[in-house]
Design an enzyme around this catalytic site. Structure first.
Site, PDB file in Angstrom:
ATOM      1  NE  ARG A 106      -4.248  -1.889   1.712  1.00  0.00           N
ATOM      2  CZ  ARG A 106      -5.386  -1.979   2.419  1.00  0.00           C
ATOM      3  NH1 ARG A 106      -5.628  -1.106   3.382  1.00  0.00           N
ATOM      4  NH2 ARG A 106      -6.248  -2.920   2.178  1.00  0.00           N
ATOM      5  CG  ASP A 166     -15.553   3.089   5.492  1.00  0.00           C
ATOM      6  OD1 ASP A 166     -15.494   3.992   4.639  1.00  0.00           O
ATOM      7  OD2 ASP A 166     -14.577   2.419   5.791  1.00  0.00           O
ATOM      8  NE  ARG A 169     -19.453  -1.276   0.536  1.00  0.00           N
ATOM      9  CZ  ARG A 169     -18.269  -1.061  -0.028  1.00  0.00           C
ATOM     10  NH1 ARG A 169     -17.201  -0.778   0.734  1.00  0.00           N
ATOM     11  NH2 ARG A 169     -18.105  -1.105  -1.341  1.00  0.00           N
ATOM     12  CG  HIS A 193     -11.809   4.451   3.476  1.00  0.00           C
ATOM     13  ND1 HIS A 193     -13.109   4.001   3.439  1.00  0.00           N
ATOM     14  CD2 HIS A 193     -11.205   3.959   2.379  1.00  0.00           C
ATOM     15  CE1 HIS A 193     -13.272   3.264   2.348  1.00  0.00           C
ATOM     16  NE2 HIS A 193     -12.144   3.228   1.691  1.00  0.00           N
TER      17      HIS A 193
HETATM   18  N1  LIG Z   1     -12.713   6.206  -0.759  1.00  0.00           N
HETATM   19  C1  LIG Z   1     -13.509   5.167  -1.047  1.00  0.00           C
HETATM   20  O1  LIG Z   1     -14.429   4.793  -0.314  1.00  0.00           O
HETATM   21  C2  LIG Z   1     -13.281   4.424  -2.354  1.00  0.00           C
HETATM   22  C3  LIG Z   1     -14.181   3.454  -2.804  1.00  0.00           C
HETATM   23  C4  LIG Z   1     -13.916   2.850  -4.033  1.00  0.00           C
HETATM   24  C5  LIG Z   1     -12.776   3.199  -4.761  1.00  0.00           C
HETATM   25  N2  LIG Z   1     -11.940   4.116  -4.249  1.00  0.00           N
HETATM   26  C6  LIG Z   1     -10.730   4.543  -4.955  1.00  0.00           C
HETATM   27  O2  LIG Z   1     -11.075   5.333  -6.086  1.00  0.00           O
HETATM   28  C7  LIG Z   1      -9.967   5.280  -6.998  1.00  0.00           C
HETATM   29  C8  LIG Z   1     -10.502   5.042  -8.391  1.00  0.00           C
HETATM   30  O3  LIG Z   1     -11.057   3.730  -8.458  1.00  0.00           O
HETATM   31  P1  LIG Z   1     -11.564   3.223  -9.892  1.00  0.00           P
HETATM   32  O4  LIG Z   1     -12.159   1.862  -9.694  1.00  0.00           O
HETATM   33  O5  LIG Z   1     -12.383   4.304 -10.514  1.00  0.00           O
HETATM   34  O6  LIG Z   1     -10.181   3.102 -10.696  1.00  0.00           O
HETATM   35  P2  LIG Z   1     -10.006   3.143 -12.302  1.00  0.00           P
HETATM   36  O7  LIG Z   1      -8.655   2.593 -12.578  1.00  0.00           O
HETATM   37  O8  LIG Z   1     -11.218   2.562 -12.949  1.00  0.00           O
HETATM   38  O9  LIG Z   1     -10.027   4.723 -12.641  1.00  0.00           O
HETATM   39  C9  LIG Z   1      -8.948   5.528 -12.326  1.00  0.00           C
HETATM   40  C10 LIG Z   1      -8.871   6.558 -13.456  1.00  0.00           C
HETATM   41  O10 LIG Z   1      -7.854   7.499 -13.129  1.00  0.00           O
HETATM   42  C11 LIG Z   1      -7.251   7.881 -14.341  1.00  0.00           C
HETATM   43  N3  LIG Z   1      -5.951   8.520 -14.098  1.00  0.00           N
HETATM   44  C12 LIG Z   1      -4.775   7.928 -13.787  1.00  0.00           C
HETATM   45  N4  LIG Z   1      -3.802   8.847 -13.703  1.00  0.00           N
HETATM   46  C13 LIG Z   1      -4.379  10.057 -13.956  1.00  0.00           C
HETATM   47  C14 LIG Z   1      -3.919  11.397 -14.025  1.00  0.00           C
HETATM   48  N5  LIG Z   1      -2.623  11.701 -13.783  1.00  0.00           N
HETATM   49  N6  LIG Z   1      -4.807  12.381 -14.302  1.00  0.00           N
HETATM   50  C15 LIG Z   1      -6.100  12.092 -14.542  1.00  0.00           C
HETATM   51  N7  LIG Z   1      -6.614  10.838 -14.517  1.00  0.00           N
HETATM   52  C16 LIG Z   1      -5.749   9.847 -14.221  1.00  0.00           C
HETATM   53  C17 LIG Z   1      -7.133   6.593 -15.137  1.00  0.00           C
HETATM   54  O11 LIG Z   1      -6.945   6.860 -16.514  1.00  0.00           O
HETATM   55  C18 LIG Z   1      -8.471   5.935 -14.821  1.00  0.00           C
HETATM   56  O12 LIG Z   1      -9.445   6.251 -15.797  1.00  0.00           O
HETATM   57  C19 LIG Z   1      -9.026   4.182  -6.500  1.00  0.00           C
HETATM   58  O13 LIG Z   1      -7.958   4.785  -5.773  1.00  0.00           O
HETATM   59  C20 LIG Z   1      -9.900   3.409  -5.525  1.00  0.00           C
HETATM   60  O14 LIG Z   1      -9.182   2.754  -4.483  1.00  0.00           O
HETATM   61  C21 LIG Z   1     -12.155   4.757  -3.077  1.00  0.00           C
HETATM   62  O1  LIG Z   2     -15.230  -0.764  -1.662  1.00  0.00           O
HETATM   63  C1  LIG Z   2     -14.051  -0.483  -1.833  1.00  0.00           C
HETATM   64  N1  LIG Z   2     -13.346  -0.898  -2.928  1.00  0.00           N
HETATM   65  C2  LIG Z   2     -11.903  -0.778  -2.963  1.00  0.00           C
HETATM   66  C3  LIG Z   2     -11.415  -0.964  -4.348  1.00  0.00           C
HETATM   67  C4  LIG Z   2     -12.020  -0.411  -5.435  1.00  0.00           C
HETATM   68  C5  LIG Z   2     -11.391  -0.676  -6.636  1.00  0.00           C
HETATM   69  S1  LIG Z   2     -10.067  -1.636  -6.370  1.00  0.00           S
HETATM   70  C6  LIG Z   2     -10.333  -1.693  -4.668  1.00  0.00           C
HETATM   71  C7  LIG Z   2     -11.319  -1.809  -2.043  1.00  0.00           C
HETATM   72  C8  LIG Z   2     -12.027  -2.980  -1.753  1.00  0.00           C
HETATM   73  C9  LIG Z   2     -11.441  -3.885  -0.867  1.00  0.00           C
HETATM   74  C10 LIG Z   2     -10.182  -3.614  -0.340  1.00  0.00           C
HETATM   75  C11 LIG Z   2      -9.558  -2.438  -0.708  1.00  0.00           C
HETATM   76  O2  LIG Z   2      -8.327  -2.210  -0.181  1.00  0.00           O
HETATM   77  C12 LIG Z   2      -7.915  -0.909  -0.014  1.00  0.00           C
HETATM   78  C13 LIG Z   2      -6.743  -0.536  -0.628  1.00  0.00           C
HETATM   79  C14 LIG Z   2      -6.227   0.713  -0.399  1.00  0.00           C
HETATM   80  C15 LIG Z   2      -6.923   1.556   0.436  1.00  0.00           C
HETATM   81  F1  LIG Z   2      -6.383   2.774   0.699  1.00  0.00           F
HETATM   82  C16 LIG Z   2      -8.125   1.215   1.028  1.00  0.00           C
HETATM   83  C17 LIG Z   2      -8.641  -0.033   0.791  1.00  0.00           C
HETATM   84  N2  LIG Z   2     -10.123  -1.537  -1.551  1.00  0.00           N
HETATM   85  C18 LIG Z   2     -11.531   0.592  -2.485  1.00  0.00           C
HETATM   86  C19 LIG Z   2     -12.184   0.897  -1.188  1.00  0.00           C
HETATM   87  O3  LIG Z   2     -11.603   1.777  -0.373  1.00  0.00           O
HETATM   88  C20 LIG Z   2     -13.426   0.377  -0.903  1.00  0.00           C
HETATM   89  S2  LIG Z   2     -14.267   0.740   0.553  1.00  0.00           S
HETATM   90  C21 LIG Z   2     -13.572  -0.354   1.768  1.00  0.00           C
HETATM   91  C22 LIG Z   2     -12.405  -1.065   1.518  1.00  0.00           C
HETATM   92  C23 LIG Z   2     -11.906  -1.909   2.540  1.00  0.00           C
HETATM   93  C24 LIG Z   2     -12.581  -2.026   3.757  1.00  0.00           C
HETATM   94  C25 LIG Z   2     -13.747  -1.296   3.981  1.00  0.00           C
HETATM   95  C26 LIG Z   2     -14.227  -0.466   2.984  1.00  0.00           C
HETATM   96 CL1  LIG Z   2     -15.710   0.454   3.241  1.00  0.00          CL
END
Ligand SMILES: NC(=O)c1ccc[n+]([C@@H]2O[C@H](COP(=O)([O-])OP(=O)(O)OC[C@H]3O[C@@H](n4cnc5c(N)ncnc54)[C@H](O)[C@@H]3O)[C@@H](O)[C@H]2O)c1
Ligand SMILES: O=C1N[C@](c2ccsc2)(c2cccc(Oc3ccc(F)cc3)n2)CC(O)=C1Sc1ccccc1Cl
Length: 334
Positions: A106, A166, A169, A193
């Site tokens: 990570r 979180d 959910r 998170h």
């Molecule tokens: N905080 C949360 O609860 C939560 C939940 C789900 C996913 N996420 C996070 O959201 C992020 C996106 O997830 P995803 O499934 O959409 O990934 P994804 O790979 O589908 O989309 C990421 C996008 O970012 C773009 N990208 C990469 N570098 C870039 C740059 N320099 N400028 C502009 N765009 C750029 C890529 O081209 C891609 O389209 C991940 O870090 C994931 O862990 C967070």
């Molecule tokens: O639902 C989700 N899809 C995720 C994801 C989305 C695209 S690839 C991975 C996903 C899922 C499971 C672990 C996972 O591992 C990571 C990895 C890096 C990080 F900074 C936080 C979680 N990430 C990102 C993410 O933050 C969530 S929400 C979540 C994740 C873990 C525990 C509890 C919750 Cl509520």
């Protein structure tokens, strides 16, 4: 279009009916497009700008959304790899991120995303110096700190989605367990998170009734392990969705769009979001860390942080999370 319409005589020139609202979504992947789609469906803005590093994907997503215009409230949709397209944004939502590769630590993923943020955050602020930044990319708490440091914005205008997903959910699972509407379940998960979040049992209420007395009144045996199991299911469900569909999009899309609504419509709603936690709950003021706390969210960004009652165990776990995050941050050299 003038030839199409017969002009109406003596019409006054359009008065300025208030500045247009604009959201920019950076990163048009699974999450970014789920957020964009929800923003359009909920008629949150006048203008939506999409930015990504992949020009073809970007144009394809823009066209595909534009083709839905007949079914959506009128919203101007534009897309570009050039950040000038984000000019004048009220809110910039950052979902851009590098995908964690198999076996990657990570910390390594974080360092790759920090490098991306160095290219993303400064131009966003250059074109929209008054904007609010909402960070979704992971690891969201540290990346919200990174965005704050790189942006130079006041901390109230830089937030992370934090444990908003979180908590949603958690609310779903509690509601499902009790067979009630999730909108009648208030429940907060705070802290870091993901895997190490902290469930605030005392914050859980169902129809305004604190869960603990609700369970006693319903003669449902209050088993701490039942609530612990539901909190564990919040984490397990994230991994289950990933194992089944490879990513998550809809729940984070709705939860991030809900934050956007609270900001743009100045809702003054309380959300568990990643904010500068320095000085709260004995979190070591020596380190600037972003963690999720129930915060009041409106057009000015973070308007306040609620002073919730924490048990000693909850406070200690929050402080432990802050320490872990600070240790990771200190390795970034920001
Ligand atoms: N905080 C949360 O609860 C939560 C939940 C789900 C996913 N996420 C996070 O959201 C992020 C996106 O997830 P995803 O499934 O959409 O990934 P994804 O790979 O589908 O989309 C990421 C996008 O970012 C773009 N990208 C990469 N570098 C870039 C740059 N320099 N400028 C502009 N765009 C750029 C890529 O081209 C891609 O389209 C991940 O870090 C994931 O862990 C967070
Ligand atoms: O639902 C989700 N899809 C995720 C994801 C989305 C695209 S690839 C991975 C996903 C899922 C499971 C672990 C996972 O591992 C990571 C990895 C890096 C990080 F900074 C936080 C979680 N990430 C990102 C993410 O933050 C969530 S929400 C979540 C994740 C873990 C525990 C509890 C919750 Cl509520």
């Amino acid at each position: 279009s003038q030839a199409f319409f017969k002009p109406i005589q003596n019409t006054a020139p359009p008065s300025s009916t208030g500045r247009n609202t604009k959201i920019s979504v950076i990163g048009t992947g699974n999450v970014g497009m789920a957020i964009a789609q929800t923003i359009l469906t909920q008629d949150l803005v006048d203008e939506l700008a999409l930015v990504d590093a992949k020009p073809d994907k970007l144009r394809g997503e823009m066209l595909d959304l534009q083709h839905a215009a007949a079914f959506l409230p009128r919203t101007k949709i534009l897309a570009s790899v050039d950040y000038s397209a984000t000019v004048g944004s009220d809110l910039c939502i950052v979902t851009a991120g590098a995908r964690q590769v198999a076996g990657e630590s990570r910390l390594n993923l974080l360092q790759r995303n920090v490098a991306l943020f160095r290219d993303i955050i400064p131009p966003l602020v250059k074109y929209s110096p008054e904007c609010i930044l909402l960070i979704v990319s992971n690891p969201v708490d540290v990346l919200t700190y990174v965005a704050w440091k790189l942006s130079g914005l006041p901390s109230n205008r830089v937030v992370g989605s934090g444990t908003n997903l979180d908590s949603s959910r958690f609310r779903f699972l509690i509601a499902d367990h009790l067979d009630v509407n999730a909108q009648d379940v208030q429940a907060y998960i705070v802290g870091e998170h993901g895997d190490s979040s902290v469930a605030l049992w005392s914050s859980i209420s169902v129809g305004g009734v604190p869960i603990l007395s609700f369970l006693q009144k319903q003669q449902i045996a209050y088993e701490k392990e039942t609530l612990e199991k539901i909190h564990k299911a919040v984490v397990d469900s994230a991994y289950e969705v990933i194992s089944l569909k490879g990513y998550t999009s809809w729940a984070i899309g709705y939860s991030a769009a809900n934050l956007a609504r609270s900001i743009l419509r100045d809702q003054r709603k309380i959300h568990p979001i990643s904010v500068l936690a320095k000085g709260f709950y004995g979190i070591n003021s020596g380190n600037d860390v972003f963690l999720s706390l129930p915060a009041l969210l409106g057009r000015g960004g973070v308007l306040g942080v609620t002073d919730i009652h924490l048990t000693e165990e909850e406070a200690s776990r929050l402080r432990e999370s802050a320490k872990t995050i600070a240790e990771v941050q200190n390795q970034l050299g920001l």
